[in-house]
Design a protein around this motif. Structure first.
Motif, mmCIF file in Angstrom:
data_model
loop_
_atom_site.group_PDB
_atom_site.id
_atom_site.type_symbol
_atom_site.label_atom_id
_atom_site.label_comp_id
_atom_site.label_asym_id
_atom_site.label_seq_id
_atom_site.Cartn_x
_atom_site.Cartn_y
_atom_site.Cartn_z
ATOM 1 N N SER A 47 0.838 -1.191 0.000
ATOM 2 C CA SER A 47 0.000 0.000 0.000
ATOM 3 C C SER A 47 0.875 1.244 0.000
ATOM 4 O O SER A 47 1.872 1.316 0.707
ATOM 5 C CB SER A 47 -0.899 0.004 1.243
ATOM 6 O OG SER A 47 -1.564 1.234 1.347
ATOM 7 N N SER A 49 -0.438 4.113 0.911
ATOM 8 C CA SER A 49 -1.092 5.028 1.827
ATOM 9 C C SER A 49 -0.122 5.591 2.842
ATOM 10 O O SER A 49 0.726 4.879 3.382
ATOM 11 C CB SER A 49 -2.225 4.321 2.575
ATOM 12 O OG SER A 49 -3.281 4.066 1.690
ATOM 13 N N ARG A 119 -1.427 17.230 -1.647
ATOM 14 C CA ARG A 119 -2.182 16.277 -2.459
ATOM 15 C C ARG A 119 -3.487 15.931 -1.756
ATOM 16 O O ARG A 119 -3.695 16.264 -0.591
ATOM 17 C CB ARG A 119 -1.356 15.021 -2.717
ATOM 18 C CG ARG A 119 -1.076 14.219 -1.448
ATOM 19 C CD ARG A 119 -0.444 12.875 -1.761
ATOM 20 N NE ARG A 119 -0.158 12.129 -0.551
ATOM 21 C CZ ARG A 119 -1.036 11.403 0.126
ATOM 22 N NH1 ARG A 119 -2.293 11.324 -0.278
ATOM 23 N NH2 ARG A 119 -0.690 10.746 1.223
ATOM 24 N N ARG A 120 -4.347 15.243 -2.458
ATOM 25 C CA ARG A 120 -5.622 14.788 -1.908
ATOM 26 C C ARG A 120 -5.422 13.541 -1.044
ATOM 27 O O ARG A 120 -4.487 12.775 -1.233
ATOM 28 C CB ARG A 120 -6.584 14.438 -3.043
ATOM 29 C CG ARG A 120 -6.929 15.623 -3.918
ATOM 30 C CD ARG A 120 -8.217 16.156 -3.454
ATOM 31 N NE ARG A 120 -8.816 17.076 -4.384
ATOM 32 C CZ ARG A 120 -9.491 18.121 -3.989
ATOM 33 N NH1 ARG A 120 -9.625 18.373 -2.707
ATOM 34 N NH2 ARG A 120 -10.059 18.922 -4.844
ATOM 35 N N THR A 122 -6.320 9.867 -0.195
ATOM 36 C CA THR A 122 -6.809 8.768 -1.023
ATOM 37 C C THR A 122 -7.997 8.085 -0.340
ATOM 38 O O THR A 122 -8.215 8.230 0.868
ATOM 39 C CB THR A 122 -5.707 7.718 -1.262
ATOM 40 O OG1 THR A 122 -5.405 7.069 -0.015
ATOM 41 C CG2 THR A 122 -4.457 8.347 -1.871
ATOM 42 N N GLU A 124 -8.260 4.941 0.278
ATOM 43 C CA GLU A 124 -7.729 3.986 1.250
ATOM 44 C C GLU A 124 -7.360 4.695 2.561
ATOM 45 O O GLU A 124 -7.668 4.205 3.648
ATOM 46 C CB GLU A 124 -6.506 3.278 0.670
ATOM 47 C CG GLU A 124 -5.948 2.206 1.587
ATOM 48 C CD GLU A 124 -4.766 1.490 0.978
ATOM 49 O OE1 GLU A 124 -4.654 0.274 1.212
ATOM 50 O OE2 GLU A 124 -3.941 2.136 0.284
ATOM 51 N N GLU A 125 -6.722 5.854 2.462
ATOM 52 C CA GLU A 125 -6.367 6.627 3.656
ATOM 53 C C GLU A 125 -7.620 7.070 4.399
ATOM 54 O O GLU A 125 -7.700 6.949 5.624
ATOM 55 C CB GLU A 125 -5.528 7.844 3.267
ATOM 56 C CG GLU A 125 -4.143 7.476 2.779
ATOM 57 C CD GLU A 125 -3.414 8.606 2.087
ATOM 58 O OE1 GLU A 125 -2.182 8.541 2.012
ATOM 59 O OE2 GLU A 125 -4.069 9.557 1.606
#
Length: 144
Positions: A47, A49, A119-120, A122, A124-125
């Motif tokens: 991952s 993340s 950044r945005r 995610t 998953e985060e």
């Protein structure tokens, strides 16, 4: 909602001339707890993340009582109070079984280190963070 529990040892070097934890050291305690939550407990192998970087945009700390040196660790409880498209607000209590020493808040912005810009968050985060999400509107109403 769950709170993340981090047992933070007190170091002799954390003390100031008055024998209690220096106010600036509490920022390190908060950071250790936040890092333990997002990097140790975050989604596992394979991952991306939480691996792209992040920056602290804001800290707010209420010092409630002095914390003097002792050999037992303190507990830092961490939870999420807000998730937006590009930031996360964490809340904390630094405490032991008998009292709360500090209440604090940190706004963290995910950051793309290669591009040099925020950044945005995610999906998953967001999914991971939502397990620690607690509404803090009641606390904010009391603080006003």
């Amino acid at each position: 909602m769950a709170r993340h529990i981090y047992r933070c040892p007190l170091r002799w070097s954390d003390m100031d001339a008055f024998g209690h934890v220096n106010n600036a050291v509490f920022l390190r305690y908060l950071e250790e707890a936040r890092i333990d939550l997002t990097f140790r407990l975050a989604p596992g192998e394979g991952s991306d993340s939480f691996s792209g970087g992040s920056v602290v945009a804001r800290h707010e700390i209420d010092y409630l009582r002095p914390l003097v040196h002792r050999y037992e660790p303190v507990t830092v409880e961490t939870w999420v109070t807000k998730i937006s498209a590009a930031s996360v607000r964490y809340s904390y209590e630094v405490k032991d079984d008998e009292q709360v020493y500090v209440r604090a808040m940190t706004v963290v912005v995910p950051y793309d280190l290669a591009a040099g810009r925020p950044r945005r968050i995610t999906a998953e985060e967001r999914g991971f963070l939502e397990a620690f999400l607690e509404d803090d509107q009641a606390e904010e109403a009391v603080a006003v």
